[in-house]
Design a protein around this motif. Structure first.
Motif, short mmCIF file in Angstrom:
data_model
loop_
_atom_site.label_atom_id
_atom_site.label_comp_id
_atom_site.label_asym_id
_atom_site.label_seq_id
_atom_site.Cartn_x
_atom_site.Cartn_y
_atom_site.Cartn_z
N GLN A 71 -23.76 26.96 1.64
CA GLN A 71 -22.95 27.81 2.51
C GLN A 71 -23.52 29.22 2.63
OE1 GLN A 71 -18.80 27.61 1.60
NE2 GLN A 71 -18.22 28.80 3.39
N ASN A 72 -24.20 29.70 1.62
CA ASN A 72 -24.77 31.05 1.65
C ASN A 72 -26.14 31.11 2.30
OD1 ASN A 72 -22.51 32.11 0.42
ND2 ASN A 72 -23.38 32.03 -1.63
N SER A 73 -26.59 30.02 2.87
CA SER A 73 -27.93 29.98 3.45
C SER A 73 -27.91 30.32 4.94
CB SER A 73 -28.54 28.60 3.27
OG SER A 73 -27.86 27.65 4.09
N LEU A 74 -29.05 30.73 5.45
CA LEU A 74 -29.22 30.97 6.88
C LEU A 74 -29.00 29.67 7.65
CD1 LEU A 74 -30.08 32.95 9.10
CD2 LEU A 74 -32.45 32.38 8.60
N TRP A 75 -29.44 28.56 7.09
CA TRP A 75 -29.27 27.24 7.70
C TRP A 75 -27.82 26.99 8.10
CZ3 TRP A 75 -26.12 23.49 5.48
CH2 TRP A 75 -26.14 22.24 6.06
N TYR A 76 -26.89 27.34 7.21
CA TYR A 76 -25.46 27.08 7.43
C TYR A 76 -24.98 27.67 8.75
CZ TYR A 76 -20.44 26.95 6.43
OH TYR A 76 -19.08 26.72 6.48
N ASP A 77 -25.46 28.84 9.08
CA ASP A 77 -25.02 29.52 10.32
C ASP A 77 -25.77 29.05 11.55
OD1 ASP A 77 -23.11 31.14 9.00
OD2 ASP A 77 -24.69 32.52 8.37
N GLN A 78 -26.80 28.24 11.38
CA GLN A 78 -27.62 27.81 12.51
C GLN A 78 -27.30 26.40 13.00
OE1 GLN A 78 -31.55 28.15 10.81
NE2 GLN A 78 -31.82 30.24 11.57
N VAL A 79 -26.51 25.65 12.26
CA VAL A 79 -26.40 24.22 12.56
C VAL A 79 -25.01 23.76 13.02
CG1 VAL A 79 -28.34 23.55 11.10
CG2 VAL A 79 -26.04 23.70 10.10
N GLY A 80 -24.17 24.67 13.42
CA GLY A 80 -22.87 24.28 13.95
C GLY A 80 -22.02 23.55 12.93
N ASP A 81 -21.41 22.45 13.35
CA ASP A 81 -20.49 21.69 12.50
C ASP A 81 -21.18 21.01 11.32
OD1 ASP A 81 -18.43 22.40 14.20
OD2 ASP A 81 -18.46 20.50 15.30
N ARG A 82 -22.47 20.82 11.42
CA ARG A 82 -23.22 20.14 10.36
C ARG A 82 -23.09 20.89 9.03
NH1 ARG A 82 -28.97 18.58 12.04
NH2 ARG A 82 -28.91 16.49 11.17
N GLY A 83 -23.18 22.21 9.07
CA GLY A 83 -23.11 23.01 7.84
C GLY A 83 -21.77 22.84 7.11
N PRO A 84 -20.64 23.15 7.77
CA PRO A 84 -19.35 22.98 7.10
C PRO A 84 -19.08 21.55 6.64
CG PRO A 84 -19.10 24.35 9.04
CD PRO A 84 -20.52 23.83 9.06
N ARG A 85 -19.51 20.56 7.45
CA ARG A 85 -19.30 19.16 7.06
C ARG A 85 -20.06 18.85 5.77
NH1 ARG A 85 -22.22 14.45 10.14
NH2 ARG A 85 -23.84 15.43 8.93
N ASN A 86 -21.34 19.22 5.71
CA ASN A 86 -22.14 18.92 4.52
C ASN A 86 -21.64 19.67 3.30
OD1 ASN A 86 -23.65 17.10 5.96
ND2 ASN A 86 -25.52 18.29 5.96
N VAL A 87 -21.24 20.92 3.48
CA VAL A 87 -20.71 21.71 2.36
C VAL A 87 -19.43 21.06 1.83
CG1 VAL A 87 -19.60 23.90 1.76
CG2 VAL A 87 -21.81 23.89 2.95
N LYS A 88 -18.56 20.62 2.71
CA LYS A 88 -17.31 19.97 2.29
C LYS A 88 -17.60 18.69 1.51
CE LYS A 88 -12.99 18.10 4.07
NZ LYS A 88 -12.20 17.79 5.27
N ILE A 89 -18.55 17.91 1.98
CA ILE A 89 -18.91 16.66 1.29
C ILE A 89 -19.44 16.97 -0.11
CG2 ILE A 89 -20.60 14.77 1.28
CD1 ILE A 89 -20.28 14.77 4.40
N VAL A 90 -20.33 17.95 -0.22
CA VAL A 90 -20.89 18.31 -1.52
C VAL A 90 -19.80 18.84 -2.43
CG1 VAL A 90 -22.47 19.90 -2.70
CG2 VAL A 90 -23.22 18.70 -0.63
N ARG A 91 -18.97 19.72 -1.91
CA ARG A 91 -17.89 20.31 -2.72
C ARG A 91 -16.96 19.22 -3.25
NH1 ARG A 91 -16.50 24.65 0.41
NH2 ARG A 91 -17.88 25.94 -0.85
N ASN A 92 -16.65 18.22 -2.42
CA ASN A 92 -15.76 17.13 -2.85
C ASN A 92 -16.38 16.27 -3.94
OD1 ASN A 92 -13.66 17.94 -1.20
ND2 ASN A 92 -14.26 16.56 0.47
N CYS A 93 -17.72 16.24 -4.04
CA CYS A 93 -18.36 15.50 -5.12
C CYS A 93 -18.16 16.18 -6.46
CB CYS A 93 -19.85 15.33 -4.85
SG CYS A 93 -20.20 14.05 -3.64
N GLY A 94 -17.87 17.48 -6.43
CA GLY A 94 -17.69 18.24 -7.65
C GLY A 94 -16.28 18.19 -8.22
N ILE A 95 -15.40 17.50 -7.50
CA ILE A 95 -14.00 17.45 -7.95
C ILE A 95 -13.80 16.36 -8.97
CG2 ILE A 95 -11.64 17.00 -7.16
CD1 ILE A 95 -12.43 18.26 -4.49
#
Length: 158
Positions: free
Chosen positions: A134-158
């Motif tokens: 989420q803190n990467s430049l990539w996150y702001d460049q890829v539209g919905d892909r960034g938030p979707r991938n971050v959410k998936i990764v975050r949910n693996c940590g639960i």
């Protein structure tokens, strides 16, 4: 051609054709498909499922060609993710999906630049992995892909 590619990928990368198709389906959610040339978010000429065009490539393709390119690039992305992430094979399925998606989007060399994110992944610290994405430049460049991938990764940590 696609069948041959899948068979070679399965043998070389030690995965099933079904697994490759799961990666392709995940990537399709981010990329969409355009059969004529378009400019990606960074202005590069692109076609199909986010395939950056070489200068001598046709300006229009068939769906069959788009699917073949997707398969070829997905296999390359999987190979790249496996090379960059030592713990790839032992990661949860959803982390593998995100890593292959990142490798497809950025290339293996681009993925390798996410050093802190990769360290967190290898340490199975998925909350930190999500923060680094989420803190990467990539996150702001890829539209919905960034938030979707971050959410998936975050949910693996639960």
């Amino acid at each position: 051609m696609k069948t041959t590619l899948l068979i070679l990928a399965c043998l070389t990368l030690n995965v099933s054709g079904q697994v490759i198709q799961e990666y392709e389906s995940f990537i399709k959610k981010s990329e969409g498909c355009k059969l004529t040339v378009y400019r990606d978010s960074r202005g590069f000429p692109t076609i199909g499922y986010g395939f950056r065009l070489p200068s001598d490539f046709p300006k229009k393709i068939s769906q069959k060609t788009a699917n073949m390119l997707l398969s070829r690039e997905t296999v390359k992305a999987l190979a790249g993710a496996k090379k960059i992430v030592p713990s790839f094979d032992s990661q949860p399925k959803n982390i593998k999906l995100v890593l292959v998606d990142l490798s497809y989007n950025l290339g293996a060399s681009g993925l390798s630049k996410f050093v802190k994110m990769l360290d967190a992944c290898n340490d199975r610290e998925y909350g930190l992995m999500a923060v680094e994405l989420q803190n990467s430049l990539w996150y702001d460049q890829v539209g919905d892909r960034g938030p979707r991938n971050v959410k998936i990764v975050r949910n693996c940590g639960i």
